[in-house]
Design a protein around this motif. Structure first.
Motif, PDB file in Angstrom:
ATOM      1  N   ALA A  92       5.516   9.687   9.920  1.00 22.44           N
ATOM      2  CA  ALA A  92       6.132   9.097   9.109  1.00 22.44           C
ATOM      3  C   ALA A  92       5.402   7.797   8.188  1.00 22.44           C
ATOM      4  CB  ALA A  92       7.436   8.571   9.424  1.00 22.44           C
ATOM      5  N   HIS A  93       4.678   7.001   9.017  1.00 26.64           N
ATOM      6  CA  HIS A  93       3.923   5.755   8.624  1.00 26.64           C
ATOM      7  C   HIS A  93       2.750   6.412   7.835  1.00 26.64           C
ATOM      8  CE1 HIS A  93       5.652   2.194  10.785  1.00 26.64           C
ATOM      9  NE2 HIS A  93       6.389   3.099  10.317  1.00 26.64           N
ATOM     10  N   GLU A  94       2.132   7.589   8.467  1.00 23.70           N
ATOM     11  CA  GLU A  94       0.868   7.611   7.561  1.00 23.70           C
ATOM     12  C   GLU A  94       1.257   8.408   6.229  1.00 23.70           C
ATOM     13  OE1 GLU A  94      -2.744  11.327   8.182  1.00 23.70           O
ATOM     14  OE2 GLU A  94      -1.095  11.107   9.428  1.00 23.70           O
ATOM     15  N   ARG A  95       2.374   9.397   6.116  1.00 22.03           N
ATOM     16  CA  ARG A  95       2.842   9.736   4.859  1.00 22.03           C
ATOM     17  C   ARG A  95       3.307   8.978   3.888  1.00 22.03           C
ATOM     18  NH1 ARG A  95       5.909  13.850   7.622  1.00 22.03           N
ATOM     19  NH2 ARG A  95       4.856  15.791   7.758  1.00 22.03           N
ATOM     20  N   ALA A  96       4.021   7.672   4.509  1.00 17.45           N
ATOM     21  CA  ALA A  96       4.373   6.514   3.453  1.00 17.45           C
ATOM     22  C   ALA A  96       3.167   5.646   3.025  1.00 17.45           C
ATOM     23  CB  ALA A  96       5.184   5.437   4.642  1.00 17.45           C
ATOM     24  N   PHE A  97       2.214   5.525   4.046  1.00 13.00           N
ATOM     25  CA  PHE A  97       0.995   4.736   3.389  1.00 13.00           C
ATOM     26  C   PHE A  97       0.351   5.513   2.281  1.00 13.00           C
ATOM     27  CE2 PHE A  97      -3.496   3.769   3.506  1.00 13.00           C
ATOM     28  CZ  PHE A  97      -3.560   2.667   3.600  1.00 13.00           C
ATOM     29  N   GLN A  98       0.258   6.817   2.679  1.00 11.13           N
ATOM     30  CA  GLN A  98      -0.656   7.774   1.539  1.00 11.13           C
ATOM     31  C   GLN A  98       0.142   7.549   0.263  1.00 11.13           C
ATOM     32  OE1 GLN A  98      -0.696  11.209   3.973  1.00 11.13           O
ATOM     33  NE2 GLN A  98      -2.750  10.528   4.782  1.00 11.13           N
ATOM     34  N   MET A  99       1.578   7.873   0.359  1.00  9.89           N
ATOM     35  CA  MET A  99       2.365   7.962  -0.846  1.00  9.89           C
ATOM     36  C   MET A  99       2.267   6.691  -1.768  1.00  9.89           C
ATOM     37  SD  MET A  99       5.697  10.219  -0.411  1.00  9.89           S
ATOM     38  CE  MET A  99       5.941  11.891  -0.026  1.00  9.89           C
ATOM     39  N   PHE A 100       2.530   5.538  -0.966  1.00  9.43           N
ATOM     40  CA  PHE A 100       2.641   4.311  -1.684  1.00  9.43           C
ATOM     41  C   PHE A 100       1.187   3.951  -2.095  1.00  9.43           C
ATOM     42  CE2 PHE A 100       5.923   2.637   1.817  1.00  9.43           C
ATOM     43  CZ  PHE A 100       6.879   3.539   1.075  1.00  9.43           C
ATOM     44  N   VAL A 101       0.241   4.204  -1.579  1.00 13.00           N
ATOM     45  CA  VAL A 101      -1.248   3.794  -2.140  1.00 13.00           C
ATOM     46  C   VAL A 101      -1.614   4.859  -3.485  1.00 13.00           C
ATOM     47  CG1 VAL A 101      -3.991   4.093  -1.641  1.00 13.00           C
ATOM     48  CG2 VAL A 101      -1.981   3.028   0.066  1.00 13.00           C
ATOM     49  N   GLN A 102      -1.315   6.301  -2.989  1.00 13.94           N
ATOM     50  CA  GLN A 102      -1.474   7.047  -4.076  1.00 13.94           C
ATOM     51  C   GLN A 102      -0.743   6.918  -5.505  1.00 13.94           C
ATOM     52  OE1 GLN A 102      -3.633   9.512  -4.436  1.00 13.94           O
ATOM     53  NE2 GLN A 102      -4.420   9.450  -2.572  1.00 13.94           N
ATOM     54  N   VAL A 103       0.601   6.683  -5.286  1.00 17.30           N
ATOM     55  CA  VAL A 103       1.214   6.397  -6.402  1.00 17.30           C
ATOM     56  C   VAL A 103       1.156   5.065  -7.283  1.00 17.30           C
ATOM     57  CG1 VAL A 103       3.456   5.286  -5.675  1.00 17.30           C
ATOM     58  CG2 VAL A 103       3.704   6.622  -7.573  1.00 17.30           C
ATOM     59  N   SER A 104       0.682   4.057  -6.279  1.00 14.92           N
ATOM     60  CA  SER A 104       0.175   2.842  -6.982  1.00 14.92           C
ATOM     61  C   SER A 104      -1.083   3.037  -7.752  1.00 14.92           C
ATOM     62  CB  SER A 104       0.045   1.794  -5.733  1.00 14.92           C
ATOM     63  OG  SER A 104       1.063   1.329  -4.937  1.00 14.92           O
ATOM     64  N   GLY A 105      -1.776   3.934  -7.453  1.00 12.62           N
ATOM     65  CA  GLY A 105      -3.228   4.217  -8.102  1.00 12.62           C
ATOM     66  C   GLY A 105      -3.050   4.967  -9.488  1.00 12.62           C
ATOM     67  N   ARG A 106      -1.905   5.275  -9.761  1.00 14.52           N
ATOM     68  CA  ARG A 106      -1.638   5.833 -11.070  1.00 14.52           C
ATOM     69  C   ARG A 106      -1.806   4.548 -12.142  1.00 14.52           C
ATOM     70  NH1 ARG A 106      -3.860   9.222  -9.667  1.00 14.52           N
ATOM     71  NH2 ARG A 106      -3.629   8.599  -7.527  1.00 14.52           N
ATOM     72  N   ALA A 107      -1.467   3.426 -11.513  1.00 15.53           N
ATOM     73  CA  ALA A 107      -1.485   2.388 -12.703  1.00 15.53           C
ATOM     74  C   ALA A 107      -2.787   1.579 -12.829  1.00 15.53           C
ATOM     75  CB  ALA A 107      -0.470   1.060 -11.900  1.00 15.53           C
ATOM     76  N   GLY A 108      -3.123   1.264 -14.191  1.00 12.55           N
ATOM     77  CA  GLY A 108      -4.192   0.359 -14.423  1.00 12.55           C
ATOM     78  C   GLY A 108      -5.435   1.144 -14.197  1.00 12.55           C
ATOM     79  N   ARG A 109      -5.693   2.316 -14.728  1.00  9.63           N
ATOM     80  CA  ARG A 109      -7.170   3.063 -14.415  1.00  9.63           C
ATOM     81  C   ARG A 109      -7.957   3.140 -15.441  1.00  9.63           C
ATOM     82  NH1 ARG A 109      -5.967   7.286 -10.493  1.00  9.63           N
ATOM     83  NH2 ARG A 109      -7.497   8.367 -11.273  1.00  9.63           N
ATOM     84  N   LYS A 110      -7.575   2.794 -16.594  1.00  9.05           N
ATOM     85  CA  LYS A 110      -8.683   2.505 -17.783  1.00  9.05           C
ATOM     86  C   LYS A 110      -8.700   0.852 -18.434  1.00  9.05           C
ATOM     87  CE  LYS A 110      -8.976   7.052 -17.769  1.00  9.05           C
ATOM     88  NZ  LYS A 110     -10.053   7.645 -17.354  1.00  9.05           N
ATOM     89  N   GLY A 111      -8.970   0.082 -17.292  1.00 10.63           N
ATOM     90  CA  GLY A 111      -9.258  -1.268 -17.855  1.00 10.63           C
ATOM     91  C   GLY A 111      -8.190  -2.172 -17.910  1.00 10.63           C
ATOM     92  N   LYS A 112      -6.889  -1.847 -18.222  1.00  7.17           N
ATOM     93  CA  LYS A 112      -5.613  -2.562 -18.295  1.00  7.17           C
ATOM     94  C   LYS A 112      -5.205  -2.966 -16.810  1.00  7.17           C
ATOM     95  CE  LYS A 112      -3.905  -0.494 -22.341  1.00  7.17           C
ATOM     96  NZ  LYS A 112      -2.602   0.144 -23.137  1.00  7.17           N
ATOM     97  N   LYS A 113      -4.809  -4.172 -16.543  1.00 11.20           N
ATOM     98  CA  LYS A 113      -4.345  -4.521 -15.400  1.00 11.20           C
ATOM     99  C   LYS A 113      -3.158  -3.898 -15.003  1.00 11.20           C
ATOM    100  CE  LYS A 113      -4.643  -7.197 -11.622  1.00 11.20           C
ATOM    101  NZ  LYS A 113      -5.708  -6.697 -10.651  1.00 11.20           N
ATOM    102  N   GLY A 114      -3.034  -3.183 -13.901  1.00 11.11           N
ATOM    103  CA  GLY A 114      -1.757  -2.525 -13.522  1.00 11.11           C
ATOM    104  C   GLY A 114      -0.983  -3.455 -12.464  1.00 11.11           C
ATOM    105  N   LYS A 115       0.133  -2.956 -12.495  1.00 11.69           N
ATOM    106  CA  LYS A 115       1.248  -3.395 -11.603  1.00 11.69           C
ATOM    107  C   LYS A 115       2.057  -2.576 -10.830  1.00 11.69           C
ATOM    108  CE  LYS A 115       4.371  -7.487 -11.290  1.00 11.69           C
ATOM    109  NZ  LYS A 115       4.965  -8.637 -11.908  1.00 11.69           N
ATOM    110  N   VAL A 116       2.144  -2.874  -9.708  1.00 14.33           N
ATOM    111  CA  VAL A 116       3.187  -2.006  -8.991  1.00 14.33           C
ATOM    112  C   VAL A 116       4.164  -2.801  -8.301  1.00 14.33           C
ATOM    113  CG1 VAL A 116       3.271  -0.564  -6.717  1.00 14.33           C
ATOM    114  CG2 VAL A 116       1.257  -0.539  -8.454  1.00 14.33           C
ATOM    115  N   ILE A 117       5.607  -2.336  -8.495  1.00 11.90           N
ATOM    116  CA  ILE A 117       6.805  -2.906  -7.583  1.00 11.90           C
ATOM    117  C   ILE A 117       7.225  -2.236  -6.914  1.00 11.90           C
ATOM    118  CG2 ILE A 117       9.165  -3.855  -8.260  1.00 11.90           C
ATOM    119  CD1 ILE A 117       7.872  -4.856 -10.905  1.00 11.90           C
TER     120      ILE A 117
END
Length: 869
Positions: A708-733
């Motif tokens: 459960a903790h491994e999946r949670a860490f992976q999901m949170f990091v992966q979905v966070s990685g969709r933000a700010g990929r092309k130079g714009k500063k991304g934010k995750v809430i």
């Protein structure tokens, strides 16, 4: 003797059938088999039937077909009294079976293998490793269109005439004749349809009587499901190509404006003067009438009068790209080049390398460069992805580089499209294939490189039916068998994979910075309990997330919201008596789907209407409880009326091209907000996304599973990685009711190594993978008492063989009934030592067979899941 006829639609598949053979097979007569001449070699073939049978069946090869038998090719065989099946030849020899008389193979379908030798070796390994049968593997591996289906049918004899028939017909026989006589000529009926017509179970004697009277005949309707794509084309008749003849034709058509328009359209599209070959190729008939002023009837008239010639052309369902335009070149950044060179160095010593790169590091560009090198060496490449949504985006990029050499393979393709890719790999047309987990079954025989992107994803695991394989593990074994190199890629590798790099079995290459000027996003935790206490929650959104969304949308930037539950609400209930609607087949509540205005079970698909009043107490005070992606989409359309909101989950992506359309709309920024389940977390690359919101993080963390903790860490990091990929500063809430959870600190700091060290200690202490091998056995029965008794018996058998410390259970799972079967689970923990594992699996299969053979548990089903996720 009755004459034997075959439907004209199936060429020569059934020439082996004679009337006496059909009669004996259908009515359990025994056909004598002639002894071969002394100078003839009698061959036998072991075949893999697409059925869950523990052993291969042996069939006799007709002497005249001895030279045609090919290992890996498909053949037609009779199995049982009525079934005719296609199967795969696994071996050819001269030894007859000891326990039964071998039947003859009826027909050979292929003169070349459709399943290669490396595939057969892999399929045998899968059957052994995942505790299933070879037939189950073949059934899962072959596209449906490569598997033939059959059924016995009855048709009136062409020589039969009612007035001259010398034999009297009984009432039942006359019913059959009347049914076959009505409707179109050549009408036929299946055995089942005959039984339904007569309304009796013992109908075979009437069919037999009609056959003896030459009134009907039997045939086996066997259809090869694959059909090529055919396009109707037209071309100018050859005698009109000359300039003088064409001028004369214009004169003839001067008063026929519509036909003249069609002719002009053709000449504009096809330069007949400059290139006679172009006229020979012609153009698609449909293209002649694409403009509204062009008449289809005019086209048909020109064809009828011999001005145009119509012809059919078999075309690929995957049109060739212009390879000259497809050779896109790009330059790797310094960090990417270093990682690429490091991978190549490690490939000198190790067959498997893990590329651990942060989200947005540019792993895809490295993959492309490695694929180009593999192709230059003459090898094949398989690029595995966990989700169809990812193939929709990545294929566009790869097509620009590899053009017509690239094939795509996934479940949204039609059966015919899947066969074309299969045949394209066999023929060498597709040197690179991009696909999801089923791509590991494709007939590669010269694999040089295998890439498993997002290797940590649970989507690589097949749950039901058997084989319950993990495509990542199958890919590693396939590469091992073919001497290929394997590159695993992920920003959040699975604990098992990273452990292998620590032990030195796998190589490790790290990319710690994002590509270009992009930096990692800022991550903010928001306490939903505090917002609820202060009554500042806006539906399911905290004021912080709502304000940030409004700010980003005002700046013309895009937002992704992640909620790992589809539907409108997890369940509904009556506020007066507490009634909650349950699935009639499964031990779960029904979820409410507003768009369809119905209640659905997400396990078996059962659905029911949304009640107006409570069926228990009659109250109309029925409310939805909880929320899913559909409700979030609905709320956002009200709260952000100026925004264009779209949803990506299982409900919105059922159609073939729905993934592509949703992603295309978001890339073109016609959609501002994308709400989705875990589909939105996996490797998607959008330039304008600057905000990601995780709506309910707690539901992912608090799950009864050691991963459960491994999946949670992976999901949170992966979905966070969709933000700010092309130079714009991304934010995750991240919205959570428990901000003090240890895992959040590691996510905020993007500290995978610290997470790994914590997790590996827990796994070692409690005896979980990668230190132990886990096998889960699920006992299913329609009777809950029988399910429990069978599970207890199986547990005792396993304890006697493996020891009490290796066997946990049995116990009923949280969802204890699915599709009307009651479940009991047994968990087995084993040493990873190869000899111990092989011996233990033999004991497990022996124990399962003992329970299945018990007279009280004949109806029990037992499923083995090796390495469950």
């Amino acid at each position: 003797m009755a004459r034997y006829f075959i439907e004209p639609g199936h060429l020569s598949l059934l020439f082996a059938f004679c009337f006496r053979l059909l009669l004996s097979l259908t009515f359990d007569f025994v056909q004598p088999q002639p002894e071969p001449a002394a100078d003839r070699v009698t061959l036998f073939a072991d075949v893999i039937l697409p059925l869950p049978l523990p052993k291969l069946y042996t069939y006799r090869v007709p002497f005249e077909l001895n030279d045609q038998v090919v290992i890996g090719g498909r053949v037609i065989v009779q199995f049982g009294a009525k079934k005719t099946l296609s199967c795969i030849v696994a071996a050819v020899h001269e030894t007859p079976p000891a326990n039964y008389q071998a039947k003859y193979i009826l027909e050979f379908i292929d003169d070349a293998p459709v399943v290669t030798q490396p595939q057969l070796k892999l399929f045998r390994w899968m059957a052994d490793y995942y505790l299933c049968t070879l037939g189950e593997v073949i059934n899962a591996a072959l596209p449906a269109a490569l598997k033939l289906s059959s059924e016995s049918r009855v048709q009136l004899h062409p020589a039969f005439e009612v007035d001259t028939n010398p034999y009297p017909l009984s009432e039942q026989e006359q019913k059959i004749v009347d049914a076959l006589s009505t409707g179109e000529e050549g009408k036929s009926m299946t055995f089942t349809e005959v039984g339904d017509l007569l309304g009796i179970a013992s109908f075979h004697k009437y069919i037999k009587s009609l056959m003896q009277k030459d009134v009907v005949f039997l045939f086996e309707h066997l259809s090869d499901k694959y059909s090529p794509k055919v396009v109707k084309k037209v071309r100018l008749a050859h005698h009109y190509v000359a300039e003088a003849a064409l001028e004369q034709l214009f004169t003839q058509l001067a008063s026929k404006a519509k036909q003249l328009d069609v002719l002009m359209r053709y000449l504009q599209r096809v330069p007949v003067y400059q290139n006679e070959h172009a006229n020979h190729k012609g153009m698609e008939k449909a293209a002649l009438t694409s403009a509204p002023h062009l008449s289809p009837s005019a086209v048909n008239t020109l064809i009828k009068n011999g001005v145009l010639e119509q012809f059919d052309v078999i075309v690929s369902r995957f049109p060739m790209e212009d390879d000259e335009a497809a050779n896109m070149h790009f330059t790797l950044s310094e960090a990417q080049q270093e990682a690429h060179d490091d991978i190549m160095r490690q490939f000198q010593e190790k067959d498997i390398v893990l590329l651990h790169g942060v989200t947005g590091a540019g792993k895809t560009e490295i993959y492309i460069n490695l694929i180009q090198q593999a192709l230059e060496g003459g090898g094949q490449v398989l690029y595995l992805l966990p989700e169809i949504a990812l193939t929709a985006q990545i294929v566009t990029r790869l097509m620009r580089v590899f053009g017509s050499r690239l094939g795509v393979y996934h479940s949204k393709f039609s059966d015919n499209e899947r066969v074309e890719v299969w045949n394209g790999v066999l023929s060498g047309r597709f040197q690179v294939v991009v696909g999801v987990r089923s791509s590991v079954f494709l007939p590669f025989d010269n694999l040089a490189l295998l890439i498993v992107d997002e290797e940590h994803e649970s989507s690589y695991k097949q749950y039901d039916p058997a084989p319950r394989y993990n495509a990542r593990e199958v890919a590693l074994m396939m590469a091992n068998f073919q001497g290929a190199k394997t590159l695993l890629g992920s920003a959040t590798p699975s604990v098992e994979t990273y452990y292998q790099t620590r032990t030195g079995r796998y190589g490790l290459v790290s990319l710690t910075k994002r590509f270009g000027e992009a930096g990692l996003p800022e991550i903010e935790l928001v306490d939903t309990r505090k917002s609820r206490e202060q009554k500042t929650m806006l539906n399911h959104f905290t004021p912080e997330l709502m304000q940030e969304m409004e700010r980003k949308l005002a700046a013309k930037e895009q937002v992704i919201l992640f909620q790992n539950r589809r539907g409108y609400a997890p369940f509904i209930n009556c506020l007066d008596c507490g009634w909650i609607p349950k699935c009639k087949n499964c031990a779960v509540s029904l979820s409410y789907h507003k768009h369809a205005h119905e209640l659905r079970c997400h396990y078996c698909g059962y659905h029911d209407r949304m009640p107006v009043e409570c069926p228990a107490c009659g109250s109309r005070n029925i409310k939805t409880v909880g929320f899913g992606t559909e409700k979030l989409e609905d709320d956002l359309k009200i709260m952000l009326p100026a925004a264009s909101v779209q949803r990506m989950d299982l409900d919105t992506t059922r159609a073939k091209n729905s993934y592509q359309q949703i992603i295309s709309d978001f890339e073109k920024q016609t959609t501002n907000v994308l709400v989705g389940t875990q589909m939105v977390t996996k490797g998607l690359d959008f330039a304008n996304v600057s905000l990601v919101g995780i709506i309910n993080a707690d539901s992912i963390i608090h799950y009864p599973d050691f991963r459960a903790h491994e999946r949670a860490f992976q999901m949170f990091v992966q979905v966070s990685g969709r933000a700010g990929r092309k130079g714009k500063k991304g934010k995750v809430i991240i919205q959570t009711g428990d901000p003090q959870q240890v895992i959040f600190d590691k996510v905020i700091r993007n500290d995978y190594l610290e997470f790994y060290e914590y997790e590996i200690l827990q796994r070692r202490e409690h005896g979980y993978p990668p230190f132990m091998r886990v096998i889960r056995l699920t006992v299913k029965h329609v009777d809950p008492v029988a399910a429990e008794r069978a599970a207890i018996m199986l547990t005792q058998e396993l304890v006697d063989r493996l020891g009490r410390e290796a066997v946990l259970g049995p116990e009923a799972p949280y969802i204890f009934r699915i599709r009307n079967f009651y479940l009991q689970e047994i968990t087995i923990k084993l040493s990873r030592e190869h000899t111990v594992l092989r011996s233990a699996k033999a004991d497990i299969l022996e124990s399962i067979n003992l329970v299945r053979d018990h007279k009280d548990f004949k109806q029990a089903r037992i499923a083995a899941d090796v390495d469950p996720m």
